[in-house]
Design an enzyme around this catalytic site. Structure first.
Site, PDB file in Angstrom:
ATOM      1  N   ASN A  16       7.687   4.713   6.915  1.00 51.05           N
ATOM      2  CA  ASN A  16       6.620   3.708   6.790  1.00 51.05           C
ATOM      3  C   ASN A  16       7.201   2.289   6.772  1.00 51.05           C
ATOM      4  OD1 ASN A  16       3.775   4.798   6.551  1.00 51.05           O
ATOM      5  ND2 ASN A  16       4.896   6.194   5.198  1.00 51.05           N
ATOM      6  N   ARG A  64      12.700   2.316 -16.764  1.00 47.92           N
ATOM      7  CA  ARG A  64      11.576   1.750 -16.002  1.00 47.92           C
ATOM      8  C   ARG A  64      11.440   0.242 -16.200  1.00 47.92           C
ATOM      9  NH1 ARG A  64       6.541   5.253 -16.878  1.00 47.92           N
ATOM     10  NH2 ARG A  64       7.830   6.716 -15.746  1.00 47.92           N
ATOM     11  N   MET A  89       8.975   6.528  -5.033  1.00 50.49           N
ATOM     12  CA  MET A  89       8.543   7.700  -5.788  1.00 50.49           C
ATOM     13  C   MET A  89       8.763   7.539  -7.293  1.00 50.49           C
ATOM     14  SD  MET A  89       7.247   9.148  -3.309  1.00 50.49           S
ATOM     15  CE  MET A  89       6.823  10.851  -3.513  1.00 50.49           C
ATOM     16  N   LEU A  92       5.599   2.551 -11.573  1.00 49.35           N
ATOM     17  CA  LEU A  92       6.013   1.192 -11.922  1.00 49.35           C
ATOM     18  C   LEU A  92       5.621   0.877 -13.362  1.00 49.35           C
ATOM     19  CD1 LEU A  92       5.047  -0.672  -8.643  1.00 49.35           C
ATOM     20  CD2 LEU A  92       7.360  -0.548  -9.623  1.00 49.35           C
ATOM     21  N   ASN A 106       0.121   0.429  -1.942  1.00 49.61           N
ATOM     22  CA  ASN A 106       0.841   1.701  -1.808  1.00 49.61           C
ATOM     23  C   ASN A 106       0.185   2.516  -0.704  1.00 49.61           C
ATOM     24  OD1 ASN A 106       2.560   3.945  -2.555  1.00 49.61           O
ATOM     25  ND2 ASN A 106       0.808   4.852  -3.626  1.00 49.61           N
ATOM     26  N   HIS A 108      -0.368   6.591   0.452  1.00 51.38           N
ATOM     27  CA  HIS A 108      -0.271   7.954  -0.076  1.00 51.38           C
ATOM     28  C   HIS A 108      -0.882   8.917   0.941  1.00 51.38           C
ATOM     29  CE1 HIS A 108       0.074  11.054  -3.126  1.00 51.38           C
ATOM     30  NE2 HIS A 108      -1.157  11.422  -2.831  1.00 51.38           N
ATOM     31  N   VAL A 143      -0.690   6.842 -11.556  1.00 53.18           N
ATOM     32  CA  VAL A 143      -0.053   7.204 -10.292  1.00 53.18           C
ATOM     33  C   VAL A 143      -1.092   7.316  -9.151  1.00 53.18           C
ATOM     34  CG1 VAL A 143      -0.138   9.735 -10.624  1.00 53.18           C
ATOM     35  CG2 VAL A 143       1.709   8.711  -9.296  1.00 53.18           C
ATOM     36  N   ASP A 144      -0.772   6.717  -8.005  1.00 50.75           N
ATOM     37  CA  ASP A 144      -1.604   6.787  -6.792  1.00 50.75           C
ATOM     38  C   ASP A 144      -3.066   6.431  -7.062  1.00 50.75           C
ATOM     39  OD1 ASP A 144       0.621   7.573  -5.243  1.00 50.75           O
ATOM     40  OD2 ASP A 144       0.368   9.651  -5.871  1.00 50.75           O
ATOM     41  N   GLU A 173      -0.299   7.519   8.989  1.00 57.49           N
ATOM     42  CA  GLU A 173       0.212   6.514   8.044  1.00 57.49           C
ATOM     43  C   GLU A 173       0.841   5.340   8.789  1.00 57.49           C
ATOM     44  OE1 GLU A 173       2.527   7.844   4.592  1.00 57.49           O
ATOM     45  OE2 GLU A 173       1.956   9.885   5.077  1.00 57.49           O
TER      46      GLU A 173
HETATM   47  C1  GAR Z   1       4.962   9.120   2.909  1.00 56.61           C
HETATM   48  O1  GAR Z   1       4.230  10.239   3.357  1.00 56.61           O
HETATM   49  C2  GAR Z   1       4.197   8.372   1.836  1.00 56.61           C
HETATM   50  O2  GAR Z   1       2.819   8.337   2.068  1.00 56.61           O
HETATM   51  C3  GAR Z   1       4.521   9.202   0.610  1.00 56.61           C
HETATM   52  O3  GAR Z   1       5.880   9.486   0.739  1.00 56.61           O
HETATM   53  C4  GAR Z   1       6.206   9.565   2.136  1.00 56.61           C
HETATM   54  C5  GAR Z   1       7.364   8.632   2.370  1.00 56.61           C
HETATM   55  O4  GAR Z   1       7.807   8.730   3.703  1.00 56.61           O
HETATM   56  N1  GAR Z   1       4.230   8.493  -0.596  1.00 56.61           N
HETATM   57  C6  GAR Z   1       3.747   9.084  -1.686  1.00 56.61           C
HETATM   58  O5  GAR Z   1       3.579  10.285  -1.784  1.00 56.61           O
HETATM   59  C7  GAR Z   1       3.407   8.143  -2.838  1.00 56.61           C
HETATM   60  N2  GAR Z   1       2.758   8.836  -3.880  1.00 56.61           N
HETATM   61  P1  GAR Z   1       8.653   7.548   4.330  1.00 56.61           P
HETATM   62  O6  GAR Z   1       9.801   7.273   3.347  1.00 56.61           O
HETATM   63  O7  GAR Z   1       9.158   8.131   5.621  1.00 56.61           O
HETATM   64  O8  GAR Z   1       7.773   6.360   4.504  1.00 56.61           O
END
Ligand code: GAR
Length: 220
Positions: A16, A64, A89, A92, A106, A108, A143-144, A173
């Site tokens: 991303n 944290r 991951m 915060l 963010n 997700h 979270v999320d 995404e």
């Molecule tokens: C992605 O699918 C993102 O949406 C998810 O982690 C992956 C990271 O992929 N994020 C979460 O689950 C947040 N809760 P990337 O490092 O290739 O972007």
């Protein structure tokens, strides 16, 4: 045109992050990625930042509050206007979230508020939903969670397993995140309570069924 300065927080692969870097390589895109922070030294996304010539830092603080303090300092020094979590991951620190209220987004891989947390694609398959997708939202302490900016819907296929579904959601995404950051950079988002309105945002005018309506009669 002064472009919005974006800081991206990662923990891993960084695909991303790459989608945002690619979008920002167009000078007409209203945001630029000026800083990447990883909480893990082994995050593959750091190499993507390096390849794009973007300053990047590892803040491997396990505490944290200590992480938040160091990240906050680096982001302010870089005059960041928007923080984008991209596969970051860790939860915060609440003080950080409050200080950066409505300036942290963010992504997700589910249609939030369904399936927050870990393994959302596995959760979606276990729940038997016929649509999943991805969500970009402003970050709140849970979270999320937080006001939703944009979502993309991905149909679940009968033959899906976690990896197949995750791959199709990931492709969505990579389109959705640059769109959401652009809307923010253009000043088109307005947050009221838990709702975001998008100035000039056009909702799609069709509803889709899965399976397709035409097949639902059993013919063919
Ligand atoms: C992605 O699918 C993102 O949406 C998810 O982690 C992956 C990271 O992929 N994020 C979460 O689950 C947040 N809760 P990337 O490092 O290739 O972007």
């Amino acid at each position: 045109m002064e472009r919005l300065k974006v800081g991206v927080l990662i923990s891993g692969r960084g695909s991303n992050l790459q989608a945002l870097i690619d979008a920002a390589s167009d000078p007409a895109y209203p945001a630029e990625i000026v800083l990447v922070i990883s909480n893990r030294a082994d995050a593959a996304g750091l190499a993507r930042a390096a390849a794009a010539g973007i300053p990047h830092q590892i803040i491997a603080e396990s505490d944290r509050a200590a992480f938040a303090l160091a990240a906050d300092r680096a982001l302010r020094e870089a005059k960041i206007g928007l923080v984008a979590l991209a596969g970051f991951m860790r939860l915060l620190d609440t003080g950080f979230v409050a200080a950066w209220q409505d300036r942290v987004v963010n992504i997700h891989p589910s249609l939030l508020p369904a399936f927050p947390g870990l393994h959302p694609q596995r959760q979606a398959l276990a729940a038997g939903v016929r649509f999943s997708g991805c969500t970009v939202h402003f970050v709140r302490a849970e979270v999320d969670s937080g006001p939703i900016i944009a979502q993309a819907v991905v149909p679940v296929e009968d033959s899906d397993d976690e990896n197949r579904l995750a791959a199709r959601i990931l492709a969505a995404e990579h389109r959705l995140y640059p769109l959401a950051v652009r809307l923010y950079a253009e000043g088109r988002l307005h947050v009221t309570g838990n709702r975001v309105t998008v100035r000039g945002g056009m909702p799609p005018d069709i509803a889709v069924t899965n399976p397709l309506e035409a097949l639902a009669s059993g013919r063919g």
